[in-house]
Design a protein around this motif. Sequence first.
Motif, mmCIF file in Angstrom:
data_model
loop_
_atom_site.group_PDB
_atom_site.id
_atom_site.type_symbol
_atom_site.label_atom_id
_atom_site.label_comp_id
_atom_site.label_asym_id
_atom_site.label_seq_id
_atom_site.Cartn_x
_atom_site.Cartn_y
_atom_site.Cartn_z
ATOM 1 N N TRP A 31 0.857 -1.190 0.000
ATOM 2 C CA TRP A 31 0.000 0.000 0.000
ATOM 3 C C TRP A 31 0.893 1.239 0.000
ATOM 4 C CZ3 TRP A 31 -4.942 -0.898 -0.816
ATOM 5 C CH2 TRP A 31 -5.832 0.168 -0.728
ATOM 6 N N PRO A 32 0.652 2.187 -0.905
ATOM 7 C CA PRO A 32 1.556 3.344 -1.051
ATOM 8 C C PRO A 32 1.733 4.174 0.227
ATOM 9 C CG PRO A 32 0.056 3.217 -2.911
ATOM 10 C CD PRO A 32 -0.396 2.189 -1.932
ATOM 11 N N SER A 33 0.711 4.300 1.056
ATOM 12 C CA SER A 33 0.839 5.130 2.248
ATOM 13 C C SER A 33 1.704 4.488 3.329
ATOM 14 C CB SER A 33 -0.543 5.450 2.818
ATOM 15 O OG SER A 33 -1.185 4.265 3.228
ATOM 16 N N ASN A 34 2.022 3.202 3.217
ATOM 17 C CA ASN A 34 2.869 2.521 4.198
ATOM 18 C C ASN A 34 4.347 2.567 3.850
ATOM 19 O OD1 ASN A 34 0.660 1.763 5.726
ATOM 20 N ND2 ASN A 34 0.404 -0.166 4.660
ATOM 21 N N LYS A 35 4.695 3.125 2.691
ATOM 22 C CA LYS A 35 6.085 3.130 2.242
ATOM 23 C C LYS A 35 6.991 3.860 3.223
ATOM 24 C CE LYS A 35 9.027 4.425 -1.665
ATOM 25 N NZ LYS A 35 10.110 3.722 -1.117
ATOM 26 N N LYS A 36 6.580 5.016 3.710
ATOM 27 C CA LYS A 36 7.412 5.782 4.640
ATOM 28 C C LYS A 36 7.669 4.991 5.921
ATOM 29 C CE LYS A 36 7.613 10.072 7.204
ATOM 30 N NZ LYS A 36 6.876 11.229 7.694
ATOM 31 N N GLN A 37 6.654 4.358 6.443
ATOM 32 C CA GLN A 37 6.775 3.569 7.668
ATOM 33 C C GLN A 37 7.767 2.418 7.486
ATOM 34 O OE1 GLN A 37 3.060 1.842 8.849
ATOM 35 N NE2 GLN A 37 3.960 0.706 10.537
ATOM 36 N N PHE A 38 7.684 1.713 6.362
ATOM 37 C CA PHE A 38 8.584 0.591 6.113
ATOM 38 C C PHE A 38 10.008 1.062 5.843
ATOM 39 C CE2 PHE A 38 4.653 -1.861 4.722
ATOM 40 C CZ PHE A 38 4.563 -2.529 5.926
ATOM 41 N N ASP A 39 10.167 2.201 5.167
ATOM 42 C CA ASP A 39 11.507 2.742 4.928
ATOM 43 C C ASP A 39 12.179 3.154 6.238
ATOM 44 O OD1 ASP A 39 11.393 2.324 2.225
ATOM 45 O OD2 ASP A 39 10.744 4.374 1.749
ATOM 46 N N GLU A 40 11.421 3.769 7.133
ATOM 47 C CA GLU A 40 11.972 4.152 8.441
ATOM 48 C C GLU A 40 12.362 2.913 9.251
ATOM 49 O OE1 GLU A 40 9.054 6.583 10.315
ATOM 50 O OE2 GLU A 40 9.449 8.307 9.014
ATOM 51 N N ALA A 41 11.555 1.881 9.200
ATOM 52 C CA ALA A 41 11.865 0.650 9.929
ATOM 53 C C ALA A 41 13.114 -0.015 9.360
ATOM 54 C CB ALA A 41 10.685 -0.306 9.874
ATOM 55 N N ALA A 42 13.281 0.035 8.064
ATOM 56 C CA ALA A 42 14.456 -0.579 7.439
ATOM 57 C C ALA A 42 15.729 0.171 7.805
ATOM 58 C CB ALA A 42 14.289 -0.609 5.923
ATOM 59 N N GLN A 43 15.647 1.474 7.940
ATOM 60 C CA GLN A 43 16.830 2.265 8.268
ATOM 61 C C GLN A 43 17.108 2.316 9.772
ATOM 62 O OE1 GLN A 43 19.014 3.460 6.094
ATOM 63 N NE2 GLN A 43 17.764 2.486 4.531
ATOM 64 N N SER A 44 16.098 2.109 10.600
ATOM 65 C CA SER A 44 16.293 2.221 12.043
ATOM 66 C C SER A 44 17.189 1.123 12.595
ATOM 67 C CB SER A 44 14.947 2.205 12.760
ATOM 68 O OG SER A 44 14.367 0.927 12.670
ATOM 69 N N ILE A 45 17.227 -0.021 11.957
ATOM 70 C CA ILE A 45 18.053 -1.122 12.442
ATOM 71 C C ILE A 45 19.528 -0.792 12.266
ATOM 72 C CG2 ILE A 45 18.102 -2.437 10.302
ATOM 73 C CD1 ILE A 45 17.427 -4.379 13.274
ATOM 74 N N LEU A 46 19.831 0.054 11.299
ATOM 75 C CA LEU A 46 21.217 0.400 11.036
ATOM 76 C C LEU A 46 21.749 1.408 12.045
ATOM 77 C CD1 LEU A 46 21.016 0.722 7.167
ATOM 78 C CD2 LEU A 46 21.773 -1.231 8.495
ATOM 79 N N GLY A 47 20.900 2.272 12.533
ATOM 80 C CA GLY A 47 21.326 3.283 13.490
ATOM 81 C C GLY A 47 22.270 4.284 12.867
ATOM 82 N N HIS A 48 22.982 5.000 13.709
ATOM 83 C CA HIS A 48 23.908 6.017 13.236
ATOM 84 C C HIS A 48 25.347 5.632 13.503
ATOM 85 C CE1 HIS A 48 20.579 8.654 12.375
ATOM 86 N NE2 HIS A 48 20.077 8.379 13.568
ATOM 87 N N GLU A 49 25.583 4.375 13.831
ATOM 88 C CA GLU A 49 26.928 3.925 14.131
ATOM 89 C C GLU A 49 27.602 3.391 12.881
ATOM 90 O OE1 GLU A 49 26.848 1.133 17.285
ATOM 91 O OE2 GLU A 49 25.433 2.297 18.446
ATOM 92 N N ASP A 50 28.896 3.640 12.770
ATOM 93 C CA ASP A 50 29.625 3.111 11.632
ATOM 94 C C ASP A 50 30.802 2.243 12.072
ATOM 95 O OD1 ASP A 50 31.100 5.127 12.690
ATOM 96 O OD2 ASP A 50 31.591 6.080 10.788
ATOM 97 N N LYS A 51 30.866 1.928 13.373
ATOM 98 C CA LYS A 51 31.933 1.074 13.891
ATOM 99 C C LYS A 51 31.415 0.300 15.096
ATOM 100 C CE LYS A 51 33.623 5.247 16.003
ATOM 101 N NZ LYS A 51 34.497 6.328 15.777
ATOM 102 N N PRO A 52 32.117 -0.724 15.550
ATOM 103 C CA PRO A 52 31.649 -1.525 16.680
ATOM 104 C C PRO A 52 31.584 -0.709 17.979
ATOM 105 C CG PRO A 52 33.388 -2.669 15.512
ATOM 106 C CD PRO A 52 33.294 -1.290 14.931
ATOM 107 N N HIS A 53 30.807 -1.191 18.904
ATOM 108 C CA HIS A 53 30.668 -0.553 20.200
ATOM 109 C C HIS A 53 31.975 -0.710 20.986
ATOM 110 C CE1 HIS A 53 29.030 0.556 24.092
ATOM 111 N NE2 HIS A 53 27.908 0.929 23.472
#
Length: 59
Positions: A31-53
Amino acid sequence: MDNDFVVWFSKSFGLFYLIGLSIIILAYAYWPSNKKQFDEAAQSILGHEDKPHKDEPWR
């Protein structure tokens, strides 16, 4: 109602139930209106980190 009728009915109903459920899930996912929600969920798993903790040493 004999056993054969109950088995036939449950197999038929189960088939149509799963087909209908699959159509509903696919419609919700595409459904076109769910695209933003799914895109945010896909990017949230990545976070803002670019190296190990740093607090957890590798073993």
